[in-house]
Design a protein around this motif. Structure first.
Motif: not given
Lengths: 301, 323, 130
Positions: A154-176
């Protein structure tokens, strides 16, 4: 039949005289990635906190992996990974101490997995958490959630405050992690972009109520924009749900959730992308101007 | 969870430890020195009977003046246990303030376990520090206590059980405020202010009412009444000129003193004076030194009890109300 | 090894883009019969997309006979697929060139031609509602 990852019945939570969440009926199947979308104050955080046992319901009930998270935390918490808004971490701890925290507090902790993840992130265990960048902190928080090998994330606004690259990397970890372990994910966001590519399902919340809940493929297939000469939406409304209507002098545009075939020959049909659908439900057209919103709560399975 | 709780309290514990070491490093040599002076000057044998003109009568006041500074330091040192308590209240409040409780309550332990562990560690650390300070103070002041007794406010608050009680009270107020406000600095500051208020209240009003005081009325000049040493070491609540039954004589607050020529003054000096006569009595209301532990126990029970209740209330509030 | 790319605003669902790219790669010979497709995990790591999307795409390709999935080993380009004959491609290209000349003579520019082509090629999904 496998139990739902998250199911709610008439779930509600009140603060004083305000209902942050109301009449929420959801059934999220296991192993899916679900997006929870809505404006600030819609109730997304409330729903997630109810799901993880940080809050107790004022009305209705919530079941996570078959158990009540507030009353039976021992059954639920080891199987659910949670990252709160702003991904709080003990700032004075080093990364190694933070992982130790995870190890001490979680019986199902996989230390090897945690260490590998930190290594892959290029972080040193001796670094203090407070000195990490926002994206790195988010990743450490995610590591904490994943290393206990949960069935649901369960992730509550996990990428709200992140820059686009960090956002992409975070979501990448999630889908992996989803690809690796088949875990289910519910993530909330007030940004719709990114969600279409990583999510199977979408739930739209506004003012504490569920406006839409369904598989993204079904939603995209079931909504159309109708354009035609200026006329009343009445005939269409008799059969289909009109989510948004707008008129110019010569033209009428309707966004509908179709109940079956749209036969009327005077309408031209267009497909709609997810962002437009969400905005329509949230009562804003693309330019952000207010139009009559939430004409009715629509739920599709 | 114990490791996590300890690690979150590690900085505070180290600070408290370091301060304690520094204090001990200063205090112990002074204490040893003072004890040796006390013995060498034969003050132990004097037994607090400072008859003017005797060797003791000279030695005792000179000893007291020599180590006078300690009295001043002691008044301020009684603030140390509550400051330590605030230090150990901080980690609990910080978790709520900074939002890391949302991380700690969603691992696999229950909310209750977090609360009990954090508050338990806070209590343990506070009690330990207060106890050490109390022991240090008691040991240091032993010679002076022989002379002056232990019921004086700054001494009483630094020795025995009472420092622990006040530390617990400060801890309780701090975590209770912190649980409700979830703002660390305001909670700690307010707790400190409330502690000072509570202490002032107890010192000046409540303490003397915790036990029945002893009341003695005697004829002035008649040689009766409690000895100077008794009164020196007691907690004197009231001392006034009275009639035989112990009722205060309005307006008279001193006995007229004969001049060197033997005559009584014509003019009043400061307020009316009472002519020495066969009818002059003195009444003193006091709590004797022997009741020190009794008083401490009662005060400990009340103050520490309130502190413990506040800690429990903080725990309950956090358990039930926080999201 | 094929590398996929996603066009977010193309209106084509993600899984379909993968399907199309695999078909195209097979057609052009970038993927030969027997070649292994990237695993689901590899595609997910590269594109940051939902694993179900990749599974959907591979299942579709399997159904069409373009690829075959071997349990525990991976997904491979079908070896019994009849490649489009080179002669057929050549003939198609020539008739296409003639069409382009006709269209240009009629006054269509590149964009007009592309629009007309897309309109004609895209299945009539706009009028089909689930």
């Amino acid at each position: 039949m496998t139990e739902a990852a998250l199911s709610t019945q008439g779930l509600g939570r009140r603060y004083g005289s305000t209902w942050a969440l109301r009449d929420c009926d959801l059934e999220i199947p296991p192993g899916t990635v679900t997006a929870l979308v809505g404006p600030n104050g819609a109730g997304k955080t409330t729903l997630l906190q109810l799901a993880v046992g940080l809050l107790a319901p004022t009305a209705g009930n919530v079941r996570v992996l078959g158990h009540d998270p507030y009353r039976q935390p021992a059954q639920v918490l080891p199987r659910v990974g949670f990252v709160a808004q702003e991904h709080p971490l003990p700032r004075r701890f080093t990364i190694a101490e933070t992982l130790r925290l995870g190890r001490e507090l979680n019986p199902t902790w996989d230390d090897g997995l945690a260490a590998r993840r930190i290594d892959e992130l290029g972080l040193s265990p001796a670094q203090r958490v407070g000195t990490l960048s926002g994206g790195q902190q988010a990743q450490v928080a995610l590591t904490l959630a994943l290393a206990k090998r949960p069935q649901l994330l369960l992730l509550d606004e996990p990428v709200a405050s992140l820059d686009p690259l960090a956002r992409r990397e975070f979501l990448n970890t999630v889908v992996q992690a989803v690809a690796d372990a088949g875990i289910g994910v519910v993530l909330s966001s007030h940004i719709v972009a990114d969600l279409e590519r990583i999510c199977d399902r979408l739930i739209i919340l506004a003012h504490g109520r569920t406006l839409l809940d369904g598989a993204i493929d079904d939603i995209l297939a079931g909504h159309r924009v109708l354009t035609g000469p200026r006329s009343s939406a009445e005939r269409v409304e008799r059969i289909h749900d009109v989510i948004r209507e707008s008129h110019t002098e010569r033209q009428t545009t309707l966004l509908v959730r179709a109940n079956g075939h749209v036969y009327d020959a005077c309408w031209e049909l267009h497909e709609v992308d997810l962002e437009e659908i969400v905005l329509a439900y949230l009562g804003l057209d693309r330019a952000g101007r207010g139009t009559p919103s939430g004409r009715r709560a629509v739920v599709s399975r | 969870m114990i490791w996590v709780g300890w690690r979150q309290q590690r900085t505070e514990t180290l600070i408290a430890g370091a301060v304690l070491v520094v204090i001990a490093a200063i205090v112990i040599p002074v204490g040893i020195h003072m004890a040796s002076v006390y013995t060498h000057e034969g003050l132990a044998a004097c037994g607090a009977n400072a008859q003017p003109g005797t060797a003791c009568g000279l030695a005792i006041p000179s000893f007291q003046i020599r180590f006078n500074l300690l009295d001043i330091l002691f008044t301020w040192s009684t603030l140390l246990p509550p400051i330590a308590a605030l230090l150990f209240a901080a980690p609990f409040i910080l978790d709520l303030d900074s939002g890391t409780y949302r991380l700690l309550w969603t691992q696999s332990i229950t909310r209750r376990r977090w609360i009990v562990t954090k508050l338990g560690l806070g209590i343990a650390a506070t009690v330990l520090v207060a106890l050490l300070l109390s022991v240090l103070a008691t040991w240091l002041r032993a010679p002076l206590d022989h002379l002056n007794g232990r019921l004086g406010s700054s001494t009483y608050d630094a020795e025995g059980l009472v420092p622990i009680a006040y530390a617990l009270l400060a801890l309780g107020v701090a975590v209770a405020l912190g649980a409700v406000w979830r703002r660390t600095v305001p909670a700690l500051l307010t707790a400190f202010v409330l502690y000072v208020v509570a202490r002032a209240f107890v010192d000046s009003w409540l303490r003397q009412r915790l036990v029945d005081a002893t009341r003695v009325t005697w004829h002035i000049g008649g040689g009766g009444g409690p000895s100077n040493s008794t009164l020196n070491r007691a907690l004197v609540i009231h001392q006034y000129l009275s009639d035989k039954t112990g009722r205060a004589i309005a307006g008279a607050n001193q006995i007229c003193v004969r001049t060197s020529a033997g005559a009584l003054p014509h003019t009043r000096i400061s307020g009316p004076c009472l002519l020495p006569s066969a009818h002059g009595y003195m009444t003193v209301v006091f709590i004797p030194a022997s009741r020190f532990w009794e008083l401490q126990a009662i005060e400990f029970g009340i103050v520490a009890g309130i502190g413990a209740l506040l800690v429990a209330a903080a725990g309950w509030w956090t358990y039930r109300r926080i999201a | 090894m094929i590398q996929f790319h996603l066009e977010r605003r193309s209106g084509v669902p993600t899984y379909l883009q993968i399907v199309q790219q695999v078909r195209q790669a097979v057609r052009l010979g970038i993927l030969k019969p027997g070649d292994r497709l990237p695993t689901v995990k590899e595609v997910v790591a590269q594109l940051t997309i939902n694993p179900n999307t990749v599974l959907h795409a591979y299942r579709q390709l399997d159904l069409e006979g373009v690829v075959e999935g071997r349990r525990g080993v991976g997904t491979f380009v079908a070896s019994d697929r009849i490649p489009v004959a080179a002669a057929d491609v050549k003939g198609l290209r020539m008739s296409l060139q003639r069409w382009v000349e006709r269209a240009r003579a009629a006054g269509l520019d590149e964009e007009d031609m592309a629009g007309l082509f897309a309109d004609t090629v895209r299945p009539a999904s706009a009028s089909r509602v689930a």
